[in-house]
Design a protein around this motif. Structure first.
Motif, mmCIF file in Angstrom:
data_model
loop_
_atom_site.group_PDB
_atom_site.id
_atom_site.type_symbol
_atom_site.label_atom_id
_atom_site.label_comp_id
_atom_site.label_asym_id
_atom_site.label_seq_id
_atom_site.Cartn_x
_atom_site.Cartn_y
_atom_site.Cartn_z
ATOM 1 N N UNK A 334 0.841 -1.201 0.000
ATOM 2 C CA UNK A 334 0.000 0.000 0.000
ATOM 3 C C UNK A 334 0.874 1.247 0.000
ATOM 4 N N UNK A 335 1.875 1.278 0.864
ATOM 5 C CA UNK A 335 2.772 2.442 0.950
ATOM 6 C C UNK A 335 3.532 2.649 -0.355
ATOM 7 N N UNK A 336 3.993 1.558 -0.950
ATOM 8 C CA UNK A 336 4.737 1.620 -2.213
ATOM 9 C C UNK A 336 3.846 2.200 -3.323
ATOM 10 N N UNK A 337 2.614 1.706 -3.429
ATOM 11 C CA UNK A 337 1.682 2.191 -4.447
ATOM 12 C C UNK A 337 1.307 3.653 -4.189
ATOM 13 N N UNK A 338 1.052 3.973 -2.923
ATOM 14 C CA UNK A 338 0.628 5.328 -2.574
ATOM 15 C C UNK A 338 1.690 6.359 -2.969
ATOM 16 N N UNK A 339 2.947 6.058 -2.704
ATOM 17 C CA UNK A 339 4.025 6.994 -3.020
ATOM 18 C C UNK A 339 4.072 7.307 -4.517
ATOM 19 N N UNK A 340 3.716 6.332 -5.356
ATOM 20 C CA UNK A 340 3.783 6.521 -6.803
ATOM 21 C C UNK A 340 2.508 7.123 -7.382
ATOM 22 N N UNK A 341 1.429 7.050 -6.632
ATOM 23 C CA UNK A 341 0.150 7.542 -7.156
ATOM 24 C C UNK A 341 -0.314 8.841 -6.506
ATOM 25 N N UNK A 342 0.250 9.211 -5.357
ATOM 26 C CA UNK A 342 -0.271 10.370 -4.631
ATOM 27 C C UNK A 342 -0.143 11.670 -5.429
ATOM 28 N N UNK A 343 0.920 11.791 -6.250
ATOM 29 C CA UNK A 343 1.095 13.002 -7.055
ATOM 30 C C UNK A 343 0.030 13.152 -8.112
ATOM 31 N N UNK A 344 -0.030 12.239 -9.081
ATOM 32 C CA UNK A 344 -1.047 12.355 -10.145
ATOM 33 C C UNK A 344 -2.479 12.251 -9.626
ATOM 34 N N UNK A 345 -2.676 11.533 -8.517
ATOM 35 C CA UNK A 345 -4.030 11.376 -7.980
ATOM 36 C C UNK A 345 -4.369 12.424 -6.911
ATOM 37 N N UNK A 346 -3.440 13.305 -6.627
ATOM 38 C CA UNK A 346 -3.643 14.395 -5.664
ATOM 39 C C UNK A 346 -4.095 13.873 -4.304
ATOM 40 N N UNK A 347 -3.380 12.881 -3.825
ATOM 41 C CA UNK A 347 -3.660 12.312 -2.502
ATOM 42 C C UNK A 347 -2.610 12.833 -1.524
ATOM 43 N N UNK A 348 -2.760 14.089 -1.141
ATOM 44 C CA UNK A 348 -1.739 14.699 -0.300
ATOM 45 C C UNK A 348 -2.171 14.878 1.151
ATOM 46 N N UNK A 349 -3.299 14.286 1.521
ATOM 47 C CA UNK A 349 -3.762 14.370 2.900
ATOM 48 C C UNK A 349 -3.009 13.345 3.750
ATOM 49 N N UNK A 350 -2.469 13.788 4.876
ATOM 50 C CA UNK A 350 -1.654 12.908 5.719
ATOM 51 C C UNK A 350 -2.436 11.696 6.209
ATOM 52 N N UNK A 351 -3.740 11.865 6.398
ATOM 53 C CA UNK A 351 -4.538 10.755 6.907
ATOM 54 C C UNK A 351 -4.855 9.718 5.837
ATOM 55 N N UNK A 352 -4.689 10.055 4.535
ATOM 56 C CA UNK A 352 -4.974 9.093 3.471
ATOM 57 C C UNK A 352 -4.146 7.827 3.641
ATOM 58 N N UNK A 353 -2.843 7.985 3.769
ATOM 59 C CA UNK A 353 -1.972 6.810 3.878
ATOM 60 C C UNK A 353 -2.195 6.090 5.198
ATOM 61 N N UNK A 354 -2.489 6.865 6.255
ATOM 62 C CA UNK A 354 -2.758 6.227 7.549
ATOM 63 C C UNK A 354 -3.996 5.339 7.462
ATOM 64 N N UNK A 355 -5.072 5.850 6.855
ATOM 65 C CA UNK A 355 -6.298 5.058 6.717
ATOM 66 C C UNK A 355 -6.071 3.823 5.858
ATOM 67 N N UNK A 356 -5.264 3.966 4.796
ATOM 68 C CA UNK A 356 -4.963 2.812 3.941
ATOM 69 C C UNK A 356 -4.213 1.733 4.705
ATOM 70 N N UNK A 357 -3.224 2.135 5.478
ATOM 71 C CA UNK A 357 -2.438 1.159 6.238
ATOM 72 C C UNK A 357 -3.307 0.498 7.308
#
Length: 495
Positions: A334-357
């Motif tokens: 999840x972390x690996x995918x998020x790092x590569x997709x957060x830019x183009x997908x505009x996922x810059x909220x700190x809680x996004x990755x926390x909720x995914x994990x």
């Protein structure tokens, strides 16, 4: 001496809005500034449980004032909790949209259980008892009752009875009579009856009251008994008789009672009498610490990487004996995918990755019910469990991520979210789904070697070294995933 930046807690209550600014000095919170404004939202509903625009405008004026006070604060240093009235409001989305225009900080609408937990934490950080204690907080629309010891709560509840709502319901036209008090007390006792047995079985030695209602009651008692620092049942009955003798709320000119508290005190007194009688309480001491202080201490812990939400997830994971090795593998992907997709997908909220994990760690807890429909079982457990530290919205998002980590994504079953767009939730779901797919063999040695490129509404994955030709089952699953995601507006291809 260790100084940290100032932090602020905002309590959006049913009767009043509060702002508290504090700083940590050598592990202790020092209160620097307080603001309080009456808003009287609890009595501002129409017959469809919607807040009137007039009431919303009153609230916005206060939020503008708070925003000026907090204009130099980073968002991570401000915690905002909205309580019973906002939980009840059918037009909460409209209010939050307008509030966002004047108040730049995220407003969390918290569940009653979470409100109770934070109230207890506020008390626990300032008052110390060796034995169990019962904490009572009477708000404008709800009353919280908590049993705990030291910093650990044992029982939490939030009942739909508040000083404003009960005054409006039982003391109609401002008339005070024995009959009105009797009806209000019986209704409150019925609310308490549901929790009576469990609370009596747990037991307590000390009773602590918080909130403006209890403070006002103590002030009236102390006006006649200056050296008394507690509230007894006899005090409450004597006060009730004074109220009945006054006959009208407008006539309640009792020393210690402020004009603004006068409007809602009858309902609050009836509730407290009912609690005393039902639980055979002999005396109660008052605490000036409550929800706001709980928010401050929670934020203090979070800023030093001691987020209670992580503890909550770990506790649930332990309770349902999750395969932690697998959960960690999914979390890493999840972390690996998020790092590569957060830019183009505009996922810059700190809680996004926390909720995914957190979703990755809990997605299999439904195995405790049945492996068939596991995603539904897991989501149900998350949606209906007490999750200390989580707001209602966070709990709803977490449950939704888990609900649709496999099979079809049914948009008609995806909840309406207050603070996050449905499209963003769908992107988070996509990341979780792919991370779980890539770890379906549950073996680290079979993790695929791949590269990702993405646009704002889609992604492309290129597998290296002929990986898909070797793992044909994954290839078939990804082909199916392509169709699932297409139906929710996300373009997905791989080779």
């Amino acid at each position: 001496m260790s100084n940290r930046p100032s932090i602020a807690a905002v309590d959006l209550g049913s009767n009043s809005f509060h702002l508290v600014v504090a700083r940590e000095v050598d592990g202790t919170l020092q209160i620097l500034h307080k603001e309080k404004q009456r808003v009287y939202l609890a009595d501002s509903f129409d017959d469809k449980s919607k807040l009137s625009q007039y009431a919303i405008d009153r609230a916005l004026v206060v939020l503008k004032q708070f925003a000026k006070t907090l204009q130099d604060f980073p968002a991570c240093n401000v915690k905002v909790a909205a309580t019973h009235t906002f939980r009840r409001a059918k037009n909460i989305h409209a209010f939050l949209a307008q509030a966002n225009e004047v108040f730049p900080f995220h407003i969390n609408v918290i569940a009653g259980q979470e409100e109770a937990r934070l109230i207890y934490q506020g008390v626990a950080h300032y008052l110390h008892n060796e034995d169990n204690r019962l904490v009572i907080d009477i708000g404008g629309g709800s009353t919280e009752l908590i049993i705990g010891q030291h910093f650990q709560h044992k029982l939490l509840t939030s009942r739909n009875m508040g000083c404003v709502s009960y005054t409006n319901q039982f003391f109609i036209d401002g008339i005070i009579s024995p009959k009105h008090f009797n009806k209000a007390e019986i209704k409150a006792e019925q609310e308490i009856e549901v929790i009576f047995a469990s609370y009596i079985n747990e037991g307590w030695k000390n009773v602590i009251g918080t909130s403006g209602t209890i403070k006002a009651i103590l002030a009236m008692i102390s006006a006649k008994k200056p050296h008394q620092s507690c509230i007894t049942y006899d005090d409450l009955i004597n006060l009730k008789q004074q109220f009945i003798n006054a006959q009208l709320i407008d006539n309640l000119l009792i020393e210690g009672l402020t004009p603004e508290r006068q409007l809602s005190i009858c309902g609050g007194l009836a509730i407290l009498i009912a609690i005393f009688r039902e639980f055979a309480i002999t005396q109660l001491t008052y605490s000036d610490f409550s929800l706001r202080e709980g928010l401050l201490h929670e934020m203090q812990q979070k800023l030093v990487d001691n987020d209670i939400r992580s503890n909550t997830i770990n506790n649930i994971s332990d309770r349902y004996t999750v395969d932690k090795t697998h959960a960690i593998r999914v979390s890493d992907t999840v972390s690996w995918l998020y790092e590569r997709l957060k830019g183009p997908w505009r996922l810059n909220n700190q809680d996004d990755i926390a909720l995914l994990i957190w979703a990755a760690k809990l997605h299999e807890i439904g195995l405790s019910i049945n492996s068939s429909g596991i995603n539904k079982h897991s989501a149900y457990i998350v949606a209906n469990s007490q999750l200390p530290g989580f707001t209602q919205q966070e709990q709803l998002i977490l449950s939704s991520l888990i609900r649709f980590y496999r099979k079809k994504i049914k948009l008609n079953e995806l909840s309406d979210f207050i603070t996050i767009s449905q499209q963003r939730v769908l992107k988070l779901i996509t990341i979780l789904r792919l991370a779980i797919l890539f770890n379906q063999k549950r073996q680290a040695s079979q993790k695929p070697n791949m590269e990702i490129s993405a646009s704002s509404t889609g992604l492309f994955i290129k597998f290296c070294d002929g990986y898909l030709q070797e793992y044909t089952l994954l290839q078939a699953d990804l082909e199916q995933e392509k169709h699932y995601l297409k139906k929710v507006g996300i373009a997905f291809n791989c080779s």
